[in-house]
Design an enzyme around this catalytic site. Structure first.
Site, PDB file in Angstrom:
ATOM      1  N   PRO A 148     -23.106  13.594 -60.664  1.00  0.00           N
ATOM      2  CA  PRO A 148     -23.988  14.571 -61.342  1.00  0.00           C
ATOM      3  C   PRO A 148     -25.430  14.322 -60.906  1.00  0.00           C
ATOM      4  O   PRO A 148     -26.016  13.297 -61.229  1.00  0.00           O
ATOM      5  CB  PRO A 148     -23.780  14.251 -62.829  1.00  0.00           C
ATOM      6  CG  PRO A 148     -23.342  12.826 -62.858  1.00  0.00           C
ATOM      7  CD  PRO A 148     -22.588  12.578 -61.592  1.00  0.00           C
ATOM      8  N   ASP A 173     -28.532  10.088 -59.052  1.00  0.00           N
ATOM      9  CA  ASP A 173     -27.312  10.112 -59.839  1.00  0.00           C
ATOM     10  C   ASP A 173     -27.688   9.987 -61.311  1.00  0.00           C
ATOM     11  O   ASP A 173     -28.135   8.930 -61.763  1.00  0.00           O
ATOM     12  CB  ASP A 173     -26.408   8.948 -59.418  1.00  0.00           C
ATOM     13  CG  ASP A 173     -25.026   8.999 -60.067  1.00  0.00           C
ATOM     14  OD1 ASP A 173     -24.897   9.615 -61.139  1.00  0.00           O
ATOM     15  OD2 ASP A 173     -24.087   8.403 -59.503  1.00  0.00           O
ATOM     16  N   HIS A 174     -27.490  11.070 -62.069  1.00  0.00           N
ATOM     17  CA  HIS A 174     -27.952  11.111 -63.454  1.00  0.00           C
ATOM     18  C   HIS A 174     -27.079  10.272 -64.388  1.00  0.00           C
ATOM     19  O   HIS A 174     -27.420  10.097 -65.574  1.00  0.00           O
ATOM     20  CB  HIS A 174     -27.995  12.563 -63.958  1.00  0.00           C
ATOM     21  CG  HIS A 174     -29.187  12.863 -64.802  1.00  0.00           C
ATOM     22  ND1 HIS A 174     -29.671  11.992 -65.753  1.00  0.00           N
ATOM     23  CD2 HIS A 174     -30.007  13.946 -64.850  1.00  0.00           C
ATOM     24  CE1 HIS A 174     -30.719  12.520 -66.348  1.00  0.00           C
ATOM     25  NE2 HIS A 174     -30.957  13.708 -65.807  1.00  0.00           N
ATOM     26  N   ARG A 175     -25.976   9.733 -63.903  1.00  0.00           N
ATOM     27  CA  ARG A 175     -25.191   8.823 -64.721  1.00  0.00           C
ATOM     28  C   ARG A 175     -25.927   7.510 -64.946  1.00  0.00           C
ATOM     29  O   ARG A 175     -25.789   6.881 -65.994  1.00  0.00           O
ATOM     30  CB  ARG A 175     -23.837   8.529 -64.053  1.00  0.00           C
ATOM     31  CG  ARG A 175     -22.897   9.708 -63.972  1.00  0.00           C
ATOM     32  CD  ARG A 175     -21.651   9.339 -63.195  1.00  0.00           C
ATOM     33  NE  ARG A 175     -21.953   8.970 -61.804  1.00  0.00           N
ATOM     34  CZ  ARG A 175     -21.033   8.634 -60.899  1.00  0.00           C
ATOM     35  NH1 ARG A 175     -19.740   8.587 -61.251  1.00  0.00           N
ATOM     36  NH2 ARG A 175     -21.366   8.326 -59.661  1.00  0.00           N
ATOM     37  N   MET A 176     -26.713   7.100 -63.950  1.00  0.00           N
ATOM     38  CA  MET A 176     -27.398   5.810 -64.018  1.00  0.00           C
ATOM     39  C   MET A 176     -28.907   5.938 -64.130  1.00  0.00           C
ATOM     40  O   MET A 176     -29.578   5.057 -64.676  1.00  0.00           O
ATOM     41  CB  MET A 176     -27.059   4.980 -62.770  1.00  0.00           C
ATOM     42  CG  MET A 176     -25.598   4.652 -62.620  1.00  0.00           C
ATOM     43  SD  MET A 176     -25.231   3.898 -61.011  1.00  0.00           S
ATOM     44  CE  MET A 176     -25.278   5.342 -59.935  1.00  0.00           C
TER      45      MET A 176
END
Length: 514
Positions: free
Chosen positions: A308, A484-487
């Site tokens: 994402p 990476d919007h997860r991290m």
């Protein structure tokens, strides 16, 4: 190194495409360095294959005389599929032909029938059965890496990449498929570097379409041009079924709809009297998806599907950086180097990564962990004639500006010449792409799988800019970052980008971070 028995005299040794240590199931054959009838020596380069965006030289695992080449340049070959057959130069003693034809070499003792571990190859694996292979190829026999095979007894399978022998007196064939070790855990860095030649890739001017040998023979018999047959085999190779399904002139396929709707104007087909097919018109060109384009597509598809992503941008006045570069180019330290703004951007990125290590991370899906890396393998996107490559500078955080300049120039030149090794292209932790060299102001790049962010450098141009409350002409550029919007949250990415921009606006502040 364990002792390995030398193949017996008179044996035909079969070399299959080895596991290149990249987690890939196939490779594209670029060129042969030998021909049928040539004598080859141990470790002599016999072919070049392209995989993982690199051209790799394959050394021969044995000495002898070439009796058959089992693939053609441009063909996609599966790991474990046969590539070449070599006849042992040693004469077969009288009366032993029947004993060795189709018989096991050197018995069932451990290590029997195997070749020695060579330069460029790691220890021989158990089998290559973990790889997808042609169903009926020579390599699919049980324990085929250790036992000879009677070629005459083999059926001519459509899926096989090997040409089959036809005579009943064919000598025994011993399949050999050692693993090439390229990662740091398999070979030391210096040995891995020696194992793969950094050489320019020959231009691919082959006029042959990728096809299995059986399909090629059938196409010749039917007078069919393989370029105009869609392949359904591995890597898009044309199979026998594809050739049989080709449409002759007497039964042409039509593009017009069978419904009663109004006809749609289409370009006329062109009849090829030699091939007996309906050729597509000159208004369209179909190019097989292979090589670098195939690998890039797979990586970008994985990026879009699994990461994402979000992006943020900043426009900055980099006049001070341009002035510093002009000054450094005139110094003795940079006299023989090509110093570009990219080197200073890279140095600024490395300084910012030291302040924000949360950017230099990796999402470990299997273990559900965020892995923070305390080293930076800095990837630099390079546009080449064969496609986009991203070699990376190992341990870039420890390099000076001069060393970075030298490494960036060397990697770019190596990538464009086709000499980048798999080691150069693996293990990146953060990437910089420079679209400014094409006159583009900015871009939204996709994050490379295995990384968490990528920085985009736009064009550096003179523009009107408010400087010290006055309108002036300054050097201006735009930086963008995809992450990476997860991290990485937007706040962290923005702070990292702002820090990088401030270092380029006042590059002397880099001194306090070195």
């Amino acid at each position: 190194m364990e002792d390995r028995a030398k193949p017996g005299p008179g044996n035909v040794l079969e070399f299959r495409l080895p596991d290149l240590g990249e987690g890939l199931a196939d490779a594209e054959l670029v060129s042969w360095s030998v021909s049928v009838g040539d004598a080859v020596e141990l470790n002599q380069t016999i072919a070049e294959v392209e995989t993982a965006k690199a051209v790799v030289a394959l050394p021969s695992p044995f000495a002898g005389r070439v009796v058959e080449l089992l693939a053609q340049p441009g063909e996609t070959v599966l790991v474990g599929a046969p590539l070449i057959r070599v006849q042992d130069d040693t004469a077969v003693p009288s009366g032993q032909e029947s004993a060795t034809n189709g018989a096991e070499v050197a018995g069932d003792a451990p290590g029997a029938g195997r070749t020695a571990v060579l330069v460029g190859y790691g220890p021989e694996g158990e089998t290559v059965s973990r790889r997808r292979r042609p169903v009926a190829s020579v390599a699919t026999q049980s324990d085929s890496s250790r036992r000879p095979v009677d070629v005459a007894a083999e059926p001519d399978a459509d899926e096989s990449f090997a040409h089959r022998g036809a005579g009943s007196e064919s000598p025994a064939v011993q399949s050999v498929s050692p693993d090439i070790a390229v990662s740091g855990s398999e070979l030391p860095e210096d040995e891995a570097a020696e194992s793969f030649s950094r050489r320019a890739r020959p231009s691919l001017t082959t006029t042959r379409a990728a096809a299995t040998p059986a399909a090629r023979r059938l196409a010749r018999e039917l007078g069919i041009d393989l370029w105009f047959v869609a392949g359904s085999g591995p890597g898009g190779a044309v199979t026998v079924e594809d050739v049989r399904g080709a449409v002759p002139v007497s039964q042409p396929r039509t593009l017009a709809s069978q419904s009663q709707a109004a006809p749609v104007a289409t370009a006329p087909a062109v009849t090829d009297p030699d091939a007996g097919l309906i050729r597509p018109s000159a208004r369209e060109l179909r190019t097989p998806i292979s090589g670098i384009r195939k690998r890039t597509a797979a990586a970008m598809l994985a990026s879009a599907r699994t990461i994402p992503q979000a992006s943020t941008f900043v426009t900055l006045d980099c006049t001070a950086s341009m002035e510093l570069l002009d000054h450094l180019r005139s110094t003795k330290s940079f006299a023989e180097l090509t110093l570009t703004p990219l080197a200073l951007v890279a140095k600024s990125v490395l300084a910012a990564l030291a302040e924000f290590p949360e950017i230099n991370v990796f999402w470990d899906e299997a273990n559900q962990e965020i892995v923070t890396k305390h080293y930076v393998n800095l990837g630099v996107a390079v546009a080449t004639d064969r496609g986009l490559l991203v070699p990376n500078i190992k341990e870039a955080q420890s390099l000076s500006l001069r060393d970075l300049t030298r490494e960036i120039g060397w990697l770019a030149e190596t990538a464009r010449s086709g000499g980048a090794s798999p080691t150069d292209l693996r293990g990146g932790t953060f990437t910089i792409t420079n679209v400014g060299v094409f006159g583009v102001d900015t871009g939204v790049p996709l994050v490379n799988p295995g990384e968490a962010a990528i920085l985009c450098l736009g064009s550096i141009r003179k523009r009107p800019w408010v400087f010290r409350d006055e309108l002036a002409i300054r050097w201006v550029t735009t930086l963008g970052i995809s992450f990476d919007h997860r991290m990485i949250d937007g706040e962290l990415a923005s702070r990292f980008l702002a820090t990088t921009a401030s270092l380029l606006e006042d590059p002397l502040t880099l001194l306090s971070r070195i």
